[in-house]
Design a protein around this motif. Sequence first.
Motif, short mmCIF file in Angstrom:
data_model
loop_
_atom_site.label_atom_id
_atom_site.label_comp_id
_atom_site.label_asym_id
_atom_site.label_seq_id
_atom_site.Cartn_x
_atom_site.Cartn_y
_atom_site.Cartn_z
N PRO A 207 42.09 -15.36 37.85
CA PRO A 207 42.27 -15.11 36.41
C PRO A 207 41.22 -15.79 35.55
N ASP A 208 40.67 -16.91 36.03
CA ASP A 208 39.64 -17.58 35.23
C ASP A 208 38.37 -16.73 35.16
N LEU A 209 38.00 -16.11 36.28
CA LEU A 209 36.83 -15.23 36.27
C LEU A 209 37.08 -14.00 35.39
N ILE A 210 38.27 -13.45 35.48
CA ILE A 210 38.59 -12.24 34.71
C ILE A 210 38.55 -12.53 33.21
N ILE A 572 39.23 -20.41 24.42
CA ILE A 572 39.76 -19.49 25.44
C ILE A 572 39.76 -20.15 26.81
N GLU A 573 38.69 -20.85 27.13
CA GLU A 573 38.62 -21.53 28.42
C GLU A 573 39.69 -22.60 28.55
N MET A 577 42.74 -22.59 31.24
CA MET A 577 42.95 -23.70 32.17
C MET A 577 44.38 -24.19 32.15
N CYS A 578 44.92 -24.32 30.94
CA CYS A 578 46.31 -24.80 30.82
C CYS A 578 47.27 -23.83 31.48
N GLU A 579 47.07 -22.55 31.25
CA GLU A 579 47.97 -21.54 31.81
C GLU A 579 47.89 -21.51 33.34
N ILE A 580 46.68 -21.54 33.88
CA ILE A 580 46.52 -21.51 35.34
C ILE A 580 47.10 -22.77 35.97
N THR A 581 46.90 -23.90 35.31
CA THR A 581 47.42 -25.16 35.85
C THR A 581 48.94 -25.13 35.94
N LEU A 582 49.59 -24.70 34.86
CA LEU A 582 51.04 -24.73 34.81
C LEU A 582 51.69 -23.63 35.65
N LYS A 583 51.05 -22.46 35.68
CA LYS A 583 51.68 -21.32 36.34
C LYS A 583 51.26 -21.11 37.79
N GLN A 584 50.13 -21.68 38.19
CA GLN A 584 49.66 -21.41 39.54
C GLN A 584 49.36 -22.68 40.35
N ILE A 585 48.53 -23.56 39.79
CA ILE A 585 48.08 -24.71 40.58
C ILE A 585 49.20 -25.72 40.81
N LEU A 586 49.88 -26.13 39.75
CA LEU A 586 50.95 -27.12 39.93
C LEU A 586 52.11 -26.57 40.77
N PRO A 587 52.54 -25.32 40.57
CA PRO A 587 53.58 -24.81 41.47
C PRO A 587 53.17 -24.82 42.94
N ALA A 588 51.92 -24.50 43.23
CA ALA A 588 51.45 -24.54 44.61
C ALA A 588 51.45 -25.96 45.15
N ALA A 589 51.00 -26.90 44.32
CA ALA A 589 50.96 -28.30 44.74
C ALA A 589 52.38 -28.85 44.92
N LEU A 623 48.22 -36.91 42.24
CA LEU A 623 47.34 -35.90 41.65
C LEU A 623 48.13 -34.90 40.81
N ILE A 624 49.33 -34.57 41.25
CA ILE A 624 50.18 -33.68 40.46
C ILE A 624 50.49 -34.30 39.11
N ASN A 625 50.89 -35.57 39.13
CA ASN A 625 51.20 -36.27 37.87
C ASN A 625 49.96 -36.38 36.98
N ALA A 626 48.82 -36.68 37.61
CA ALA A 626 47.58 -36.82 36.83
C ALA A 626 47.17 -35.48 36.23
N ALA A 627 47.29 -34.41 37.02
CA ALA A 627 46.92 -33.08 36.52
C ALA A 627 47.86 -32.65 35.40
N TYR A 628 49.14 -32.94 35.54
CA TYR A 628 50.10 -32.58 34.50
C TYR A 628 49.80 -33.33 33.21
N ALA A 629 49.49 -34.61 33.33
CA ALA A 629 49.16 -35.41 32.14
C ALA A 629 47.86 -34.90 31.51
N ALA A 630 46.87 -34.55 32.34
CA ALA A 630 45.59 -34.05 31.83
C ALA A 630 45.78 -32.70 31.13
N GLU A 631 46.70 -31.88 31.66
CA GLU A 631 46.97 -30.58 31.03
C GLU A 631 47.57 -30.80 29.65
N LYS A 632 48.51 -31.73 29.55
CA LYS A 632 49.12 -32.03 28.25
C LYS A 632 48.09 -32.57 27.28
N LYS A 633 47.20 -33.41 27.77
CA LYS A 633 46.14 -33.96 26.93
C LYS A 633 45.22 -32.85 26.43
#
Length: 693
Positions: A207-210, A572-573, A577-589, A623-633
């Motif tokens: 989705p980031d490329l698209i 837009i970027e 990033m926020c959407e992909i992190t919350l909907k795809q990366i964090l669920p996978a992790a 890393l999950i906690n750090a990524a979640y905090a970075a997404e909120k930031k």
Amino acid sequence: MFKVPEQFGSMVFNEQVMRERLPKDVFKALHCTIKTGKSIASDVADVVANAMKDWAIEKGATHYTHWFQPMTGITAEKHDSFIQPAEGGTVIMNFSGKELIKGEPDASSFPSGGLRSTFEARGYTAWDPTSYAFVKGSVLYIPTAFIAYSGQVLDKKTPLLRSMDCLDKAALRVLKLFGKTPDRVIPNVGPEQEYFLIPRELYKKRPDLIITGRTLFGAKPPKGQELEDHYFGNIKFKVLEYMEDLDRELWKLGIYAKTRHNEVAPAQHELAPIFSSVNIATDHNQLTMSVMRKLAKKHDMVCLLHEKPFAGVNGSGKHNNWSISTTDGENLLEPGKDLKNNLQFMLFLTAIIKAVDEHQDLLRLSVATAGNDHRLGANEAPPAIISMFLGDEITDLLETLASGKEYSNHVGNRLSTGVESVPEIYEDTTDRNRTSPFAFTGNKFEFRSLGSAVNIACPNIMINAAVADALNEFADALEKAPDFKKAAKALIKAEYVKHRRIVFNGDNYADEWKQEAARRGLLNLASTPEALSYYDRPENVELFGRLKIYTNEEVRARKDILLENYCKVINIEALTMCEITLKQILPAALEFSTRLADNVSKLSALGMTVGAQNEMLLKVSRLINAAYAAEKKLEETQRAVKSETDLQTEANLCHEKVFAAMQELREYCDRLETLVPKELWPFPTYGDLLLYV
């Protein structure tokens, strides 16, 4: 079999077609317009329009469009059919000179920088007869300029044509001093186009490329470009099929596609055309990018033109090879065999040195985009500091002129491989400096800072304007001189001494050069917002006004458009990033961490050692906690910056704060990618995308 000479330009209403289909007097009038830039009469336009329509219909066209280049940086088109109602409920195919010359698209829906409001919608497209019409699909494409109802310029072609006229007039003044009176002087460009090709199936899963054209996440693969085995390497069969198809389509459209090869990064390639006038080269490059994207679909591929689609490997640029020549065929940047006594070449060269030094800011901002910020200075493109490479021979000559010492011509050394069957060759007078932003390469200058997706009009407007201004100054001084040659030599010496700081033949990537450039007083505009802040400086507004390229309002409008675009791209970027992190990366992790926790629990119940599992679980959880905090930031930072009302301030903050927050989030997510199993990771990795077979 595809026979190139027969097929080349077969879809173009070019000079050969005009000569065959137009009455002699009409052809002569149109040819005069194309060669001299003089306006065309309406009765001539009627005849041309009818012939153009008949030819286009024979090529399968049912519609026509005024094809223009608004300030989006891409092209725009609105299709109208040739049909006209006739008696008995039938139609005839008709196309008038009025329809050829003028169109009326909506001028309020394109970026205007405040020049047009929603309630001020009328705009005009005006036929540019200096760039040939062509048929693509079922449509006749007519290259046009685009202006507002109020007369203000809303496109990239109009100021480009104005800059060409400025350069023409200034160069003719100087050539007249040498006793030469060609019809016109024309800037020519050959824009090399770099691009990536990746499988469409994989692209659809990113989705980031698209959404953004680049990967916002991606860990470095085990193998990238370290082995240097892709550049000029064997071209994959699937890619070669695409390249062959691309050449054929471009040739039919009259585009001089010449060179094709693999570039440095995996999955990266290049197409280079032969030179043409900068106006036609600009149209052709826009058309080339469009055809590249369209054909990739046919081959189940995607053509990526973003400057930096993949982190950690070379990005893509567009080397703008610029020269000036007369309609008599004389290249004014040809040094000749007797460089020392080639006063004309030295005078034009010195004018370019002066132009680049005095207008570093304009050259830099002409290539400033959010995408190009990832690329400049990253050991794959020149740095943000504008400088010139001239080579040892020319620099030595200029230095001896400046010092008053005697110069002895360099003689190209004879080079031998030591193998008798291989012929000896002679070295050129200049090396090639791939790190220099503006390098002399024999008989042209290569402006290497352009990003791959950029419309080449703006950089060439800046080059044309800067050089025209310098040539006008030279002409003002020399036209009054009692001894032209003596005055010209003195002028060359004085101007070189004044502007020699811009010449640097060394390694532009070296840290020492940054320090040296600062000592010389050269600009280092590292980011797009910083570069764009120079656009409407009083001296630049005055330059554009003096040359009649832009009005004050048009300059400030372009600055605002570019700043707004930069902010929108970063916004837009960030949201993507926020959407992909919350909907795809964090669920996978989280799924992986759950599996690890289950594994630890089951093994512990059996009394088995779980040190490694616990350590991995802890690492993933952190890393999950750090990524979640970075997404909120990132979310909070993006919202705060978006609330800014001043465009320059918002752009500065996008660069300083939003982009920094994006990088922090990416770091944690990319580290998660190296830990989460491939079957759980939500999209293709860099290895999948770049190293496909």
